[in-house]
Design an enzyme around this catalytic site. Structure first.
Site, mmCIF file in Angstrom:
data_model
loop_
_atom_site.group_PDB
_atom_site.id
_atom_site.type_symbol
_atom_site.label_atom_id
_atom_site.label_comp_id
_atom_site.label_asym_id
_atom_site.label_seq_id
_atom_site.Cartn_x
_atom_site.Cartn_y
_atom_site.Cartn_z
ATOM 1 C CB SER A 17 -8.785 -16.774 -12.886
ATOM 2 O OG SER A 17 -9.656 -16.487 -13.943
ATOM 3 N N GLY A 74 -9.084 -22.620 -17.600
ATOM 4 C CA GLY A 74 -10.262 -23.313 -17.085
ATOM 5 C C GLY A 74 -9.919 -24.577 -16.321
ATOM 6 C CB SER A 126 -16.417 -29.321 -22.522
ATOM 7 O OG SER A 126 -16.342 -28.999 -23.900
ATOM 8 C CB THR A 185 -25.469 -10.038 -9.107
ATOM 9 O OG1 THR A 185 -24.875 -8.926 -8.446
ATOM 10 C CG2 THR A 185 -25.638 -11.156 -8.085
ATOM 11 C CG HIS A 186 -19.412 -10.412 -10.611
ATOM 12 N ND1 HIS A 186 -19.400 -11.781 -10.747
ATOM 13 C CD2 HIS A 186 -18.855 -9.925 -11.759
ATOM 14 C CE1 HIS A 186 -18.873 -12.085 -11.928
ATOM 15 N NE2 HIS A 186 -18.538 -10.988 -12.556
ATOM 16 C CE LYS A 214 -11.623 -14.198 -15.125
ATOM 17 N NZ LYS A 214 -12.352 -14.112 -16.429
ATOM 18 C CB THR A 231 -18.666 -17.240 -19.062
ATOM 19 O OG1 THR A 231 -18.338 -15.862 -18.893
ATOM 20 C CG2 THR A 231 -19.099 -17.483 -20.499
ATOM 21 C CE1 TYR A 288 -14.094 -22.250 -13.115
ATOM 22 C CE2 TYR A 288 -12.668 -24.083 -12.509
ATOM 23 C CZ TYR A 288 -13.025 -23.087 -13.396
ATOM 24 O OH TYR A 288 -12.306 -22.921 -14.557
ATOM 25 N N GLY A 299 -16.196 -18.852 -12.705
ATOM 26 C CA GLY A 299 -17.002 -19.715 -13.567
ATOM 27 C C GLY A 299 -18.338 -19.111 -13.946
#
Ligand SMILES: *[C@@H]1O[C@H](CO)[C@@H](O)[C@H](O)[C@H]1NC(C)=O
Ligand SMILES: CC(=O)N[C@H]1CO[C@H](CO)[C@@H](O)[C@@H]1O
Length: 327
Positions: free
Chosen positions: A170, A291, A260, A139-140, A80, A84, A225, A82
């Protein structure tokens, strides 16, 4: 028994396509199996004090022995933060701003997710093996759980950090709608769980500190972010340079526009609309929710905020990292 269900959308995959749904979609008739499988998938198990999805832990040795290549680029984020968004930015740069090429597959399938494991689908490791070089992976994982070959091969790492308060909000809404992660409980309960790192991929504090501390020792581009939100073109330019690409102004402007929040929310290749409701229930909370920077103010009570600030000071003591909490 499970079946591999092809996606209904984005069938015209290009080079890097994988026609399996990343979330593990059993055959619709197999509802008993579905609920059993979902229950199994909501389980989290610990690896060295970090909670991960049980299916990843089952395949841990395969993940740890992953063979990175020196020209791999690894996109790294805490959930969560950013993910994507940066994936779409990176892909747009890689495709020289060609929108059609970025439509070749849903975003989850463009960059193999290293620790992803959902038998019988190919795991993230298997998908990465099938991918031609130069590979872009994601990866996370926190630094200490990353497969060692990434360090050994001096790969490029692109890390995006998001301020802890917005990240917590988020993640809370994401866990509400994500049927394969544990129920987050009430906001108050979640607040405690997040602070204690009792969430998938562990503690935000450890994650961010870990990557920040290594940023001068390895090829790590560390982004925020909030900076991407404030000045997308500037940050996108940094990513472009880091990737060794040269794109002209007009292309950069296209990338800014296409990445955006408003565009990505309506883009079926990024907004998760192809993921079934039994996995991501967007009627509870949309995947692309707000967002924004500062939504935490709509969730944190004054007392929670004070408590959080105090805990933050303790946990981040000695770290030079600085977050922006408001634009
Ligand atoms: C995703 O994008 C499609 C196409 O624009 C749109 O119809 C759909 O409502 C979006 N889904 C969500 C959950 O926002
Ligand atoms: C390579 C590997 O470790 N595969 C295992 C992944 O996990 C499943 C169970 O979830 C095992 O059956 C595989 O053998």
């Amino acid at each position: 028994m499970f079946f591999l269900c092809p996606l209904t959308l984005g069938q015209a995959f290009g080079l890097l396509s994988f026609s399996w749904n990343v979330k593990g979609l059993p055959h619709p008739r197999d509802t008993m199996a579905l609920s059993t499988e979902l229950k199994k998938q909501t389980q989290l198990r610990e690896v060295a004090g970090v909670l991960l999805q049980a299916t990843s832990v089952d395949n841990w040795s395969q993940i740890q022995s992953f063979e990175a290549k020196s020209d791999d680029l690894l996109i790294c984020t805490y959930p969560k933060s950013g993910t994507t968004w940066i994936q779409e930015i990176v892909d747009m740069i890689e495709q020289n701003g060609n929108v059609e090429k970025c439509q070749r597959a849903i975003i989850q399938h463009r960059h193999p997710f290293i620790e992803w494991a959902r038998p019988p689908q190919p795991s993230g490791v298997e998908k990465a093996k099938m991918m031609p070089s130069p590979r872009i992976l994601r990866t996370h994982l926190p630094t200490r759980l990353l497969p060692p070959s990434f360090w050994d091969n001096n790969c490029k790492f692109l890390y995006v950090a998001r301020n802890a308060k917005d990240c917590m909000v988020s993640y809370y809404h994401f866990q509400r709608m994500n049927q394969v992660l544990p129920d987050p409980g009430t906001w108050e309960e979640y607040f405690e769980a997040f602070i204690n790192g009792e969430v998938a991929w562990g503690s935000w504090f450890d994650h961010v500190k870990g990557w920040w501390e290594l940023k001068d020792r390895y090829q790590i581009l560390f982004l925020f972010y909030e900076d991407i939100k404030r000045d997308p073109k500037h940050e996108i330019q940094k990513v472009m340079q880091f990737m060794g690409k040269h794109l002209d102004e007009a292309v950069l402007d296209t990338i800014v526009l296409e990445t955006s929040f408003e565009k990505m929310k309506e883009n079926p290749m990024t907004n998760r609309s192809t993921v079934p409701k039994s996995i991501l229930d967007q009627s509870i909370s949309p995947f692309m929710r707000k967002g924004t920077v500062g939504d935490w103010k709509n969730h944190f009570t004054v007392a929670q905020n004070e408590r959080f600030d105090e805990i933050y000071r303790k946990k981040m003591e000695g770290s030079s990292i600085n977050f922006c909490l408001d634009l």
